[in-house]
Design a protein around this motif. Structure first.
Motif, mmCIF file in Angstrom:
data_model
loop_
_atom_site.group_PDB
_atom_site.id
_atom_site.type_symbol
_atom_site.label_atom_id
_atom_site.label_comp_id
_atom_site.label_asym_id
_atom_site.label_seq_id
_atom_site.Cartn_x
_atom_site.Cartn_y
_atom_site.Cartn_z
ATOM 1 N N PHE A 113 0.836 -1.197 0.000
ATOM 2 C CA PHE A 113 0.000 0.000 0.000
ATOM 3 C C PHE A 113 0.877 1.255 0.000
ATOM 4 C CE2 PHE A 113 -2.553 3.336 1.988
ATOM 5 C CZ PHE A 113 -3.716 3.257 1.218
ATOM 6 N N GLY A 114 1.964 1.205 0.747
ATOM 7 C CA GLY A 114 2.874 2.343 0.780
ATOM 8 C C GLY A 114 3.513 2.604 -0.571
ATOM 9 N N TYR A 115 4.051 1.534 -1.190
ATOM 10 C CA TYR A 115 4.734 1.703 -2.466
ATOM 11 C C TYR A 115 3.778 2.182 -3.565
ATOM 12 C CZ TYR A 115 8.068 -1.571 -0.255
ATOM 13 O OH TYR A 115 8.927 -2.207 0.602
ATOM 14 N N LEU A 116 2.634 1.514 -3.650
ATOM 15 C CA LEU A 116 1.783 1.673 -4.825
ATOM 16 C C LEU A 116 0.669 2.705 -4.668
ATOM 17 C CD1 LEU A 116 1.515 -2.129 -5.646
ATOM 18 C CD2 LEU A 116 2.922 -0.427 -6.817
ATOM 19 N N GLN A 117 0.220 2.938 -3.447
ATOM 20 C CA GLN A 117 -0.884 3.863 -3.249
ATOM 21 C C GLN A 117 -0.436 5.196 -2.661
ATOM 22 O OE1 GLN A 117 -3.207 2.628 -5.137
ATOM 23 N NE2 GLN A 117 -4.892 2.278 -3.725
ATOM 24 N N LEU A 118 0.432 5.137 -1.653
ATOM 25 C CA LEU A 118 0.822 6.376 -0.994
ATOM 26 C C LEU A 118 1.958 7.103 -1.717
ATOM 27 C CD1 LEU A 118 0.663 5.442 2.801
ATOM 28 C CD2 LEU A 118 -1.059 6.590 1.387
ATOM 29 N N ALA A 119 2.983 6.358 -2.127
ATOM 30 C CA ALA A 119 4.155 7.000 -2.727
ATOM 31 C C ALA A 119 3.807 7.905 -3.915
ATOM 32 C CB ALA A 119 5.187 5.945 -3.135
ATOM 33 N N PRO A 120 2.914 7.486 -4.825
ATOM 34 C CA PRO A 120 2.582 8.385 -5.946
ATOM 35 C C PRO A 120 1.885 9.670 -5.515
ATOM 36 C CG PRO A 120 1.977 6.113 -6.459
ATOM 37 C CD PRO A 120 2.292 6.149 -4.997
ATOM 38 N N ILE A 250 -5.219 -11.269 -4.873
ATOM 39 C CA ILE A 250 -4.535 -10.158 -4.226
ATOM 40 C C ILE A 250 -5.315 -8.881 -4.475
ATOM 41 C CG2 ILE A 250 -3.090 -9.480 -6.182
ATOM 42 C CD1 ILE A 250 -0.704 -9.408 -4.142
ATOM 43 N N SER A 251 -4.988 -7.835 -3.726
ATOM 44 C CA SER A 251 -5.626 -6.547 -3.945
ATOM 45 C C SER A 251 -5.326 -6.052 -5.351
ATOM 46 C CB SER A 251 -5.129 -5.523 -2.922
ATOM 47 O OG SER A 251 -5.544 -5.857 -1.623
ATOM 48 N N GLU A 252 -6.342 -5.514 -5.997
ATOM 49 C CA GLU A 252 -6.221 -5.121 -7.400
ATOM 50 C C GLU A 252 -5.127 -4.093 -7.624
ATOM 51 O OE1 GLU A 252 -9.472 -4.322 -10.879
ATOM 52 O OE2 GLU A 252 -9.708 -3.178 -9.024
ATOM 53 N N PHE A 253 -4.943 -3.157 -6.680
ATOM 54 C CA PHE A 253 -3.968 -2.095 -6.913
ATOM 55 C C PHE A 253 -2.543 -2.624 -6.990
ATOM 56 C CE2 PHE A 253 -4.127 -2.102 -2.210
ATOM 57 C CZ PHE A 253 -2.777 -2.105 -1.897
ATOM 58 N N VAL A 254 -2.289 -3.809 -6.380
ATOM 59 C CA VAL A 254 -0.926 -4.361 -6.380
ATOM 60 C C VAL A 254 -0.513 -4.790 -7.786
ATOM 61 C CG1 VAL A 254 0.567 -6.171 -5.451
ATOM 62 C CG2 VAL A 254 -1.159 -5.097 -3.980
ATOM 63 N N VAL A 255 -1.462 -5.262 -8.583
ATOM 64 C CA VAL A 255 -1.124 -5.817 -9.908
ATOM 65 C C VAL A 255 -1.791 -5.040 -11.040
ATOM 66 C CG1 VAL A 255 -0.689 -8.141 -9.017
ATOM 67 C CG2 VAL A 255 -3.019 -7.485 -9.685
ATOM 68 N N ALA A 256 -2.306 -3.848 -10.768
ATOM 69 C CA ALA A 256 -3.032 -3.086 -11.798
ATOM 70 C C ALA A 256 -2.166 -2.833 -13.026
ATOM 71 C CB ALA A 256 -3.534 -1.771 -11.207
ATOM 72 N N ALA A 257 -0.909 -2.437 -12.828
ATOM 73 C CA ALA A 257 -0.024 -2.167 -13.971
ATOM 74 C C ALA A 257 0.266 -3.440 -14.744
ATOM 75 C CB ALA A 257 1.271 -1.526 -13.480
ATOM 76 N N ASP A 258 0.370 -4.575 -14.042
ATOM 77 C CA ASP A 258 0.674 -5.843 -14.704
ATOM 78 C C ASP A 258 -0.503 -6.338 -15.541
ATOM 79 O OD1 ASP A 258 3.284 -6.118 -13.480
ATOM 80 O OD2 ASP A 258 2.220 -6.575 -11.628
ATOM 81 N N THR A 259 -1.707 -6.217 -15.024
ATOM 82 C CA THR A 259 -2.870 -6.655 -15.803
ATOM 83 C C THR A 259 -3.102 -5.736 -16.996
ATOM 84 O OG1 THR A 259 -4.356 -5.433 -14.309
ATOM 85 C CG2 THR A 259 -3.981 -7.772 -13.844
ATOM 86 N N ALA A 260 -2.840 -4.434 -16.824
ATOM 87 C CA ALA A 260 -2.998 -3.501 -17.933
ATOM 88 C C ALA A 260 -2.007 -3.808 -19.051
ATOM 89 C CB ALA A 260 -2.818 -2.067 -17.448
ATOM 90 N N ALA A 261 -0.807 -4.262 -18.680
ATOM 91 C CA ALA A 261 0.228 -4.563 -19.673
ATOM 92 C C ALA A 261 0.163 -5.993 -20.180
ATOM 93 C CB ALA A 261 1.607 -4.299 -19.066
ATOM 94 N N GLY A 262 -0.705 -6.818 -19.599
ATOM 95 C CA GLY A 262 -0.833 -8.202 -20.038
ATOM 96 C C GLY A 262 0.165 -9.147 -19.411
ATOM 97 N N ARG A 263 0.959 -8.647 -18.464
ATOM 98 C CA ARG A 263 1.919 -9.536 -17.788
ATOM 99 C C ARG A 263 1.201 -10.518 -16.876
ATOM 100 N NH1 ARG A 263 4.584 -4.444 -17.602
ATOM 101 N NH2 ARG A 263 3.734 -4.052 -15.521
#
Length: 312
Positions: A113-120, A250-263
């Motif tokens: 949560f810190g890395y992906l939600q708060l840091a930005p 897992i929580s969606e925000f953790v892998v949002a970039a990966d699912t968007a990119a197809g990884r």
């Protein structure tokens, strides 16, 4: 009767008496001061009398037509006016601090949560509040904010600790996903029960048996899942999933970039309750007046997370 003791003096309305006295002098009379203070003339007179009695000195020479300061009153008025000015300055400084918080805000929360939600969000927040400093302590453990030496802690899921104030700042949807390489080797599950034959990785393992919940034909279905890799770190599980080890919930925000990119590829999306969210709370000990540092941070994060959900 003896002289009143210190405790009795402390209980006296010193501020109110001094305020009335200085207003009487500034307005030039009891009636004018009474109107300015929204008091009756008799109430103003009584406060002046109490003040003189407490100080054991006459401050004002009053008659039906005039009001004049005594020598003692002149000396007291100068000091009283300065004291009230100092108090006003202190209150204005506090209001200014409330409007522009400063100092150190310590935050405890889950690493992902810190890395992906708060840091930005930090650059914009610090630009708005340049006198604030942020200290992040990132762990998955559940801690008491006071014992951990922090101002607030971020927690996921329902909160049952009644000794803490819990403010909901957002929510996270669940997602089930896997790498294309895993799905090519093992096939894509079509129904929740297909997971019984798949390698499933869960973020939190508190019991020997883990269940994932789904919606099927309007009913909740709980499927027991198993896997050969577990971790208490979301980033570790994400890396395992990217490397094709298994299927991940897992929580969606953790892998949002990966699912968007197809990884990573979402699976069983039709069975995952789209509106179901795991609540995200900020918890802190009860305070009669919330610290301005905490208030502006929570208001900002709550607003930004809500905007993200509307755009997703």
């Amino acid at each position: 009767m003896g002289r009143a003791g210190p405790e009795s003096d402390m209980n006296a309305d010193r501020y109110g008496e001094i305020l009335v006295f200085t207003r009487v002098v500034a307005c030039g009379g009891l009636s004018a001061a009474a109107r300015a203070l929204s008091l009756s003339p008799s109430a103003v007179s009584k406060r002046i009398s109490r003040l003189e009695k407490r100080l054991n000195v006459r401050l004002l020479n009053r008659s039906s037509r005039s009001l004049r300061l005594t020598a003692e009153g002149e000396a007291f008025y100068a000091g009283a006016a300065r004291s009230l000015d100092t108090l006003d300055e202190a209150e204005n400084a506090l209001k200014s601090l409330s409007n522009s918080p400063r100092g150190l805000l310590r935050i405890f929360g889950p690493p992902a949560f810190g890395y992906l939600q708060l840091a930005p969000l930090v650059p914009e927040f610090l630009a708005l509040y340049p006198d604030l400093r942020l200290e992040f302590q990132l762990h998955n453990e559940i801690v008491d904010p006071v014992e951990a030496g922090v101002d607030l802690a971020i927690r996921m899921g329902p909160q049952r600790d009644s000794s803490l104030v819990a403010r909901k700042i957002g929510g996270s949807r669940w997602i089930i996903c896997a790498a294309p390489s895993y799905l090519r080797r093992h096939g894509t599950p079509q129904t929740p029960t297909d997971l019984l034959s798949h390698n499933c990785m869960s973020f939190s393992v508190r019991t020997h048996r883990v269940h994932w919940s789904f919606k099927e034909n309007g009913h909740t279905v709980r499927v027991p899942v198993r896997g050969n890799a577990i971790s208490n770190q979301g980033e570790m599980l994400r890396q395992l999933a990217l490397n094709g080890v298994g299927i991940l919930r897992i929580s969606e925000f953790v892998v949002a970039a990966d699912t968007a990119a197809g990884r990573l590829v979402p699976v069983l999306a039709d069975y995952v309750e789209k509106e179901e969210e795991e609540p995200i709370y900020a918890v802190f000990h009860h305070q009669r007046h919330m610290s301005p540092r905490i208030r502006v941070f929570l208001d900002f994060v709550q607003k930004k997370l809500a905007e993200q959900r509307r755009h997703n």
